[in-house]
Write a protein that holds these residues in place. Structure first.
Motif, PDB file in Angstrom:
ATOM      1  N   GLN A  53      35.421 -16.680  28.758  1.00  0.00           N
ATOM      2  CA  GLN A  53      34.407 -16.676  27.720  1.00  0.00           C
ATOM      3  C   GLN A  53      33.040 -16.418  28.338  1.00  0.00           C
ATOM      4  OE1 GLN A  53      34.951 -16.828  24.537  1.00  0.00           O
ATOM      5  NE2 GLN A  53      32.831 -16.930  23.814  1.00  0.00           N
ATOM      6  N   LEU A  54      32.331 -15.459  27.795  1.00  0.00           N
ATOM      7  CA  LEU A  54      31.004 -15.133  28.312  1.00  0.00           C
ATOM      8  C   LEU A  54      29.973 -16.094  27.744  1.00  0.00           C
ATOM      9  CD1 LEU A  54      29.283 -12.999  29.888  1.00  0.00           C
ATOM     10  CD2 LEU A  54      28.899 -11.929  27.661  1.00  0.00           C
ATOM     11  N   GLN A  55      29.104 -16.588  28.610  1.00  0.00           N
ATOM     12  CA  GLN A  55      27.994 -17.442  28.173  1.00  0.00           C
ATOM     13  C   GLN A  55      26.682 -16.788  28.569  1.00  0.00           C
ATOM     14  OE1 GLN A  55      29.004 -21.200  30.071  1.00  0.00           O
ATOM     15  NE2 GLN A  55      29.758 -21.987  28.120  1.00  0.00           N
ATOM     16  N   LEU A  56      25.732 -16.820  27.655  1.00  0.00           N
ATOM     17  CA  LEU A  56      24.407 -16.258  27.897  1.00  0.00           C
ATOM     18  C   LEU A  56      23.391 -17.386  27.798  1.00  0.00           C
ATOM     19  CD1 LEU A  56      24.710 -13.107  25.608  1.00  0.00           C
ATOM     20  CD2 LEU A  56      25.057 -13.220  28.077  1.00  0.00           C
ATOM     21  N   VAL A  57      22.552 -17.509  28.811  1.00  0.00           N
ATOM     22  CA  VAL A  57      21.566 -18.588  28.844  1.00  0.00           C
ATOM     23  C   VAL A  57      20.183 -17.991  29.057  1.00  0.00           C
ATOM     24  CG1 VAL A  57      20.818 -20.705  29.973  1.00  0.00           C
ATOM     25  CG2 VAL A  57      23.265 -20.208  29.744  1.00  0.00           C
ATOM     26  N   GLU A  58      19.311 -18.189  28.070  1.00  0.00           N
ATOM     27  CA  GLU A  58      17.951 -17.686  28.155  1.00  0.00           C
ATOM     28  C   GLU A  58      17.032 -18.710  28.808  1.00  0.00           C
ATOM     29  OE1 GLU A  58      19.416 -16.411  23.930  1.00  0.00           O
ATOM     30  OE2 GLU A  58      19.519 -18.179  25.230  1.00  0.00           O
ATOM     31  N   SER A  59      15.967 -18.212  29.411  1.00  0.00           N
ATOM     32  CA  SER A  59      14.913 -19.066  29.956  1.00  0.00           C
ATOM     33  C   SER A  59      13.619 -18.258  29.988  1.00  0.00           C
ATOM     34  CB  SER A  59      15.263 -19.562  31.362  1.00  0.00           C
ATOM     35  OG  SER A  59      15.431 -18.465  32.238  1.00  0.00           O
ATOM     36  N   GLY A  60      12.517 -18.967  30.204  1.00  0.00           N
ATOM     37  CA  GLY A  60      11.234 -18.303  30.350  1.00  0.00           C
ATOM     38  C   GLY A  60      10.325 -18.362  29.142  1.00  0.00           C
ATOM     39  N   GLY A  61      10.804 -18.925  28.040  1.00  0.00           N
ATOM     40  CA  GLY A  61       9.938 -19.054  26.879  1.00  0.00           C
ATOM     41  C   GLY A  61       8.856 -20.099  27.107  1.00  0.00           C
ATOM     42  N   GLY A  62       7.905 -20.139  26.181  1.00  0.00           N
ATOM     43  CA  GLY A  62       6.839 -21.118  26.303  1.00  0.00           C
ATOM     44  C   GLY A  62       5.675 -20.779  25.405  1.00  0.00           C
ATOM     45  N   LEU A  63       4.563 -21.430  25.691  1.00  0.00           N
ATOM     46  CA  LEU A  63       3.328 -21.233  24.921  1.00  0.00           C
ATOM     47  C   LEU A  63       2.362 -20.389  25.747  1.00  0.00           C
ATOM     48  CD1 LEU A  63       1.411 -21.950  22.554  1.00  0.00           C
ATOM     49  CD2 LEU A  63       0.787 -24.002  23.838  1.00  0.00           C
ATOM     50  N   VAL A  64       1.818 -19.357  25.119  1.00  0.00           N
ATOM     51  CA  VAL A  64       0.884 -18.473  25.807  1.00  0.00           C
ATOM     52  C   VAL A  64      -0.206 -18.053  24.830  1.00  0.00           C
ATOM     53  CG1 VAL A  64       2.223 -16.402  25.277  1.00  0.00           C
ATOM     54  CG2 VAL A  64       0.738 -16.427  27.287  1.00  0.00           C
ATOM     55  N   GLN A  65      -1.377 -17.760  25.354  1.00  0.00           N
ATOM     56  CA  GLN A  65      -2.463 -17.284  24.502  1.00  0.00           C
ATOM     57  C   GLN A  65      -2.291 -15.805  24.192  1.00  0.00           C
ATOM     58  OE1 GLN A  65      -6.133 -18.302  26.522  1.00  0.00           O
ATOM     59  NE2 GLN A  65      -6.310 -20.192  25.317  1.00  0.00           N
ATOM     60  N   ALA A  66      -2.843 -15.391  23.075  1.00  0.00           N
ATOM     61  CA  ALA A  66      -2.813 -13.975  22.716  1.00  0.00           C
ATOM     62  C   ALA A  66      -3.386 -13.130  23.850  1.00  0.00           C
ATOM     63  CB  ALA A  66      -3.598 -13.749  21.434  1.00  0.00           C
ATOM     64  N   GLY A  67      -2.714 -12.018  24.130  1.00  0.00           N
ATOM     65  CA  GLY A  67      -3.102 -11.161  25.234  1.00  0.00           C
ATOM     66  C   GLY A  67      -2.400 -11.477  26.542  1.00  0.00           C
ATOM     67  N   GLY A  68      -1.728 -12.606  26.576  1.00  0.00           N
ATOM     68  CA  GLY A  68      -1.028 -13.021  27.781  1.00  0.00           C
ATOM     69  C   GLY A  68       0.346 -12.395  27.913  1.00  0.00           C
ATOM     70  N   SER A  69       1.074 -12.846  28.943  1.00  0.00           N
ATOM     71  CA  SER A  69       2.390 -12.295  29.260  1.00  0.00           C
ATOM     72  C   SER A  69       3.407 -13.402  29.481  1.00  0.00           C
ATOM     73  CB  SER A  69       2.313 -11.431  30.518  1.00  0.00           C
ATOM     74  OG  SER A  69       1.438 -10.340  30.351  1.00  0.00           O
ATOM     75  N   LEU A  70       4.656 -13.055  29.230  1.00  0.00           N
ATOM     76  CA  LEU A  70       5.784 -13.915  29.547  1.00  0.00           C
ATOM     77  C   LEU A  70       6.944 -13.033  29.978  1.00  0.00           C
ATOM     78  CD1 LEU A  70       6.010 -16.569  26.649  1.00  0.00           C
ATOM     79  CD2 LEU A  70       5.467 -17.030  29.047  1.00  0.00           C
ATOM     80  N   ARG A  71       7.811 -13.576  30.822  1.00  0.00           N
ATOM     81  CA  ARG A  71       9.039 -12.880  31.170  1.00  0.00           C
ATOM     82  C   ARG A  71      10.226 -13.764  30.824  1.00  0.00           C
ATOM     83  NH1 ARG A  71      11.604 -10.612  36.835  1.00  0.00           N
ATOM     84  NH2 ARG A  71      11.987 -12.846  37.166  1.00  0.00           N
ATOM     85  N   LEU A  72      11.053 -13.273  29.940  1.00  0.00           N
ATOM     86  CA  LEU A  72      12.271 -13.975  29.569  1.00  0.00           C
ATOM     87  C   LEU A  72      13.417 -13.503  30.454  1.00  0.00           C
ATOM     88  CD1 LEU A  72      12.078 -13.771  25.668  1.00  0.00           C
ATOM     89  CD2 LEU A  72      11.023 -15.437  27.219  1.00  0.00           C
ATOM     90  N   SER A  73      14.315 -14.425  30.755  1.00  0.00           N
ATOM     91  CA  SER A  73      15.503 -14.105  31.528  1.00  0.00           C
ATOM     92  C   SER A  73      16.740 -14.495  30.736  1.00  0.00           C
ATOM     93  CB  SER A  73      15.504 -14.865  32.862  1.00  0.00           C
ATOM     94  OG  SER A  73      14.390 -14.523  33.646  1.00  0.00           O
ATOM     95  N   CYS A  74      17.808 -13.754  30.966  1.00  0.00           N
ATOM     96  CA  CYS A  74      19.085 -14.063  30.320  1.00  0.00           C
ATOM     97  C   CYS A  74      20.176 -13.916  31.365  1.00  0.00           C
ATOM     98  CB  CYS A  74      19.330 -13.118  29.149  1.00  0.00           C
ATOM     99  SG  CYS A  74      20.973 -13.284  28.422  1.00  0.00           S
TER     100      CYS A  74
END
Length: 119
Positions: free
Chosen positions: A1-22
């Motif tokens: 069975q394949l499992q997918l786990v996300e990370s990297g979310g959060g709170l950021v101000q407009a104009g900022g950056s985030l990188r999500l991982s799976c």
């Protein structure tokens, strides 16, 4: 069975950056992968997808020019680099895999990670 786990979310101000991982676990998975998102009170919508080889990608209009999807096959991980974030990008972001590539209709889903962009 394949499992997918996300990370990297959060709170950021407009104009900022985030990188999500799976990260995928459970078995080796070389098929296409992608991201969806769901904002409060709205339907889940497609964001971006990438082929198993990583050589082809496509994006929703809302993500073009700001988001970049990529993958590291050695780590069995897909990333979503999000730049120039806007308050309207606030949503739960879901990693997905398999199924049909275009349009992307996946067989597997992660549990989601919250992204909140403050104005």
């Amino acid at each position: 069975q394949l499992q997918l786990v996300e990370s990297g979310g959060g709170l950021v101000q407009a104009g900022g950056s985030l990188r999500l991982s799976c990260a995928a676990s459970g078995r080796t998975f070389s098929s296409h992968r992608g991201w969806f998102r769901q904002a409060p009170g709205k339907e889940r919508e497609f964001v971006a997808a990438i082929t198993g080889s990583g050589l082809s990608t496509y994006y929703a209009d809302s993500a073009k020019g700001r988001f970049t999807i990529s993958k590291d096959n050695a780590k069995n991980t897909v990333y979503l680099q999000m730049n120039s974030l806007k308050p309207e990008d606030t949503a739960v972001y879901y990693c997905a895999a398999g199924g049909n590539y275009y349009p992307f209709s996946p067989d597997y889903w992660g549990q989601g990670t919250q992204v909140t962009v403050s104005s």
